[in-house]
Write a protein that holds these residues in place. Structure first.
Motif, PDB file in Angstrom:
ATOM      1  N   UNK A  28       0.840  -1.205   0.000  1.00  0.00           N
ATOM      2  CA  UNK A  28       0.000   0.000   0.000  1.00  0.00           C
ATOM      3  C   UNK A  28       0.873   1.252   0.000  1.00  0.00           C
ATOM      4  N   UNK A  31       2.249   1.690  -3.410  1.00  0.00           N
ATOM      5  CA  UNK A  31       1.168   2.104  -4.319  1.00  0.00           C
ATOM      6  C   UNK A  31       0.915   3.597  -4.156  1.00  0.00           C
ATOM      7  N   UNK A  36       3.807   0.791  -9.154  1.00  0.00           N
ATOM      8  CA  UNK A  36       2.796  -0.215  -9.501  1.00  0.00           C
ATOM      9  C   UNK A  36       3.405  -1.606  -9.659  1.00  0.00           C
ATOM     10  N   UNK A  37       4.624  -1.654 -10.229  1.00  0.00           N
ATOM     11  CA  UNK A  37       5.261  -2.953 -10.442  1.00  0.00           C
ATOM     12  C   UNK A  37       5.957  -3.380  -9.159  1.00  0.00           C
ATOM     13  N   UNK A  47       5.830  -7.985 -15.524  1.00  0.00           N
ATOM     14  CA  UNK A  47       5.591  -7.171 -14.329  1.00  0.00           C
ATOM     15  C   UNK A  47       4.349  -7.668 -13.593  1.00  0.00           C
ATOM     16  N   UNK A  48       4.424  -7.655 -12.269  1.00  0.00           N
ATOM     17  CA  UNK A  48       3.281  -8.037 -11.436  1.00  0.00           C
ATOM     18  C   UNK A  48       3.036  -6.962 -10.389  1.00  0.00           C
ATOM     19  N   UNK A  49       1.780  -6.785 -10.025  1.00  0.00           N
ATOM     20  CA  UNK A  49       1.471  -5.802  -8.983  1.00  0.00           C
ATOM     21  C   UNK A  49       0.418  -6.338  -8.038  1.00  0.00           C
ATOM     22  N   UNK A  50      -0.201  -5.434  -7.287  1.00  0.00           N
ATOM     23  CA  UNK A  50      -1.267  -5.848  -6.367  1.00  0.00           C
ATOM     24  C   UNK A  50      -2.409  -6.478  -7.157  1.00  0.00           C
ATOM     25  N   UNK A  51      -2.871  -7.649  -6.773  1.00  0.00           N
ATOM     26  CA  UNK A  51      -4.100  -8.180  -7.361  1.00  0.00           C
ATOM     27  C   UNK A  51      -5.216  -8.281  -6.305  1.00  0.00           C
ATOM     28  N   UNK A  52      -4.908  -8.912  -5.168  1.00  0.00           N
ATOM     29  CA  UNK A  52      -5.975  -9.126  -4.175  1.00  0.00           C
ATOM     30  C   UNK A  52      -5.842  -8.211  -2.957  1.00  0.00           C
ATOM     31  N   UNK A  53      -4.617  -7.831  -2.626  1.00  0.00           N
ATOM     32  CA  UNK A  53      -4.307  -6.972  -1.478  1.00  0.00           C
ATOM     33  C   UNK A  53      -4.630  -7.593  -0.123  1.00  0.00           C
ATOM     34  N   UNK A  54      -4.954  -8.890  -0.093  1.00  0.00           N
ATOM     35  CA  UNK A  54      -5.203  -9.519   1.210  1.00  0.00           C
ATOM     36  C   UNK A  54      -4.453 -10.840   1.399  1.00  0.00           C
TER      37      UNK A  54
ATOM     38  N   UNK B 130       0.261  -5.180 -13.729  1.00  0.00           N
ATOM     39  CA  UNK B 130      -0.078  -4.368 -12.553  1.00  0.00           C
ATOM     40  C   UNK B 130      -1.149  -3.349 -12.960  1.00  0.00           C
ATOM     41  N   UNK B 133      -6.793  -5.754 -11.284  1.00  0.00           N
ATOM     42  CA  UNK B 133      -6.895  -6.300  -9.930  1.00  0.00           C
ATOM     43  C   UNK B 133      -8.339  -6.531  -9.524  1.00  0.00           C
TER      44      UNK B 133
END
Ligand SMILES: Cc1cc2nc3c(=O)[nH]c(=O)nc-3n(C[C@H](O)[C@H](O)[C@H](O)COP(=O)(O)OP(=O)(O)OC[C@H]3O[C@@H](n4cnc5c(N)ncnc54)[C@H](O)[C@@H]3O)c2cc1C
Ligand code: FES
Lengths: 93, 358
Positions: A28, A31, A36-37, A47-54, B130, B133
């Motif tokens: 967070x 972000x 983002x990455x 590149x991967x980032x936040x998907x579920x945040x939990x 990214x 989501x």
């Protein structure tokens, strides 16, 4: 809505200082700093980032204080913490 | 090894309600929650709730979680641990957990699993960028942490979650450029949909995502029309410049621990995916493992709270504790569940439950 934010603290991301509020998670805080990455896929290096945040999906894994594969969306940020991008599967030291 | 009467996994509305029901008898309860806050999905809900007064309708989601948490915390025999992830269930009845970084073994007499559900994803090119989501992630950013989650968003899915989160995004000054829905009909409540329409959000039924575009982060998303076989129609593409594509296509039960414990499972699409077989009292095929909330079948917080109470009551029975009004209380919980499942969406739930209930 009011947000009770914690004290402002500073940690580093790939060597650069980032400010955050206590109580936030690493993902967070990044972000909010417009990062983002967070991670890189193993095979195609996408590149991967936040998907579920939990903490369900594992698309936010980074190296935190030397430990690889930390799910940063559920890792509380602390002052002085050293956060690094993880270019590969991660190595145990 | 920690010994306890009851282990509850997950402190959402279901787990907290189970803790309150059991805690009132004086039995020892350990409630483990992997997040750093209790409340589950409720902490992200800033809208007024639907449901009846007994389930706190017209309170906002996070207010309900505060009420439940305060009540559970006031019970000295209920021990609530945050940052405590239950890892595994073993055949001899031992459960393991990571409690604030410490590997812990627990031997409970009874377990209530209330782990909730996870958001589903969708297959399309670029779905790993990214910026693509789940709706829950954007809610966590804006409603829990007060971080503006994006400037321009396309929302996918016009169920209640897609509709409500679109509205919350507008409230956070985020532009919702379009809300796409694959089927021809809006799945959620029409009151929510018309509110969005009035605010100028186009609701595009019969559309889905063709692809997400970008290199290190999402830059644009292309939607296209689909035919009755859900195949994309060439030439119907529309591209939007966005920094977030929000997927709200439903949830599926987080049932890994139940699989591990050896509970008999069944695939029931109308309940969200694989769910455990259970009897009416919410006991699984393993006699000391009970379930409540979205893990038992994706529904609503109101049902999750009543199921938590009911699973708690059943757990009390299993412990051999006699309560004066047990059967009247039980009948009241069954009646509350029946009335919650009375409406149109209730039909789907009831038909799913009839398959999964022994
Ligand atoms: C946008 C949106 C709007 C909604 N609006 C409404 C509404 O108006 N009215 C209504 O009634 N319902 C509403 N709901 C639905 C409601 O929020 C859910 O049905 C409800 O929260 C389910 O409760 P639960 O306790 O089963 O699961 P959850 O609330 O998901 O809680 C499960 C908890 O278990 C924890 N957990 C999972 N695995 C583990 C583990 N291994 N170890 C420890 N802890 C674990 C999770 O971290 C989580 O805190 C809405 C949902 C959404 C997403
Ligand atoms: S974003 Fe899914 S585990 Fe972190």
């Amino acid at each position: 809505m009011d947000f009770k934010r914690g004290e402002e603290i500073v940690f580093t991301f790939d060597g650069k200082p980032v400010s955050a509020f206590e109580g936030e998670t690493v993902a967070v805080a990044l972000y909010a700093a417009n990062v983002r990455k967070l991670a890189t896929s193993h095979d195609k290096h996408r590149a991967r980032g936040i998907y579920c945040a939990i903490g369900n999906c594992a698309s936010c894994m980074m190296i935190v204080d030397g430990t690889p594969n930390v799910k940063t969306c559920v890792e509380p940020v602390r002052a002085g913490m050293v956060v690094e991008s993880q270019p590969d599967k991660g190595k145990l030291t | 090894m920690i010994h306890t009467d009851v282990l509850i996994v997950g402190a959402g509305p279901a787990g907290l309600s189970a803790a309150i029901e059991i805690g009132a008898t004086g039995a020892n309860v350990i409630l483990l929650e992997r997040s750093n806050v209790a409340g589950g999905q409720l902490i992200k809900q800033t809208h007024m709730f639907f449901g009846s007064e007994k389930q706190y309708a017209s309170y906002r989601g996070y207010e309900i979680s505060d009420i439940l948490l305060k009540e559970a915390e006031s019970m000295p025999n209920v021990c609530i641990k945050l940052q405590a992830t239950v890892l595994a269930a073993y055949d001899d009845g031992t459960w393991t957990a990571d409690i604030e970084g410490e590997y812990t073994k627990i031997k409970p007499k009874v377990v209530v699993v209330a782990t909730g559900a996870a958001e589903k994803s969708l297959p399309f090119p670029g779905n790993d960028l990214p910026g693509v989501c789940g709706a829950g992630a954007l809610q966590t950013l804006m409603n829990q942490y007060g971080v503006k989650p994006a400037e321009n968003v396309v929302m996918l899915g016009a169920g209640n979650i897609g509709l409500i989160v679109s509205y919350q995004l507008l409230q956070a000054n985020v532009n919702v450029l379009a809300l796409a829905e694959g089927s021809q009909k809006i799945g959620g409540y029409l009151v929510h949909a018309s509110k969005l329409r009035r605010l100028g959000v186009p609701i595009m039924t019969g559309y889905t995502v063709k692809e997400a575009l970008g290199t290190t982060a999402l830059e644009a998303v292309t939607l296209w029309k689909i035919d009755e076989n859900w195949q994309g129609i060439a030439g119907s593409e529309i591209t939007f410049s966005v920094d977030a594509l929000c997927i709200a296509v439903g949830l599926s039960p987080l049932a890994e621990l139940l699989w591990q414990a050896g509970c008999k499972m069944l695939y029931v699409p109308s309940l969200g995916g694989y769910v455990p077989y259970r009897d009416k009292s919410l006991c699984t095929s393993i006699e000391n493992i009970f379930i409540a909330g979205d893990v038992a079948g994706v529904e609503e917080a109101s049902a999750a709270m009543v199921e938590g109470r009911l699973a708690g009551l059943s757990a009390i029975k299993h412990l051999g504790i006699d309560l004066p009004n047990q059967s009247a209380t039980e009948a009241d919980y069954y009646a509350q569940l029946a009335s919650l499942r009375n409406g149109h969406s209730g039909e789907k739930i009831l038909s799913g439950l009839s398959k999964a209930t022994l």
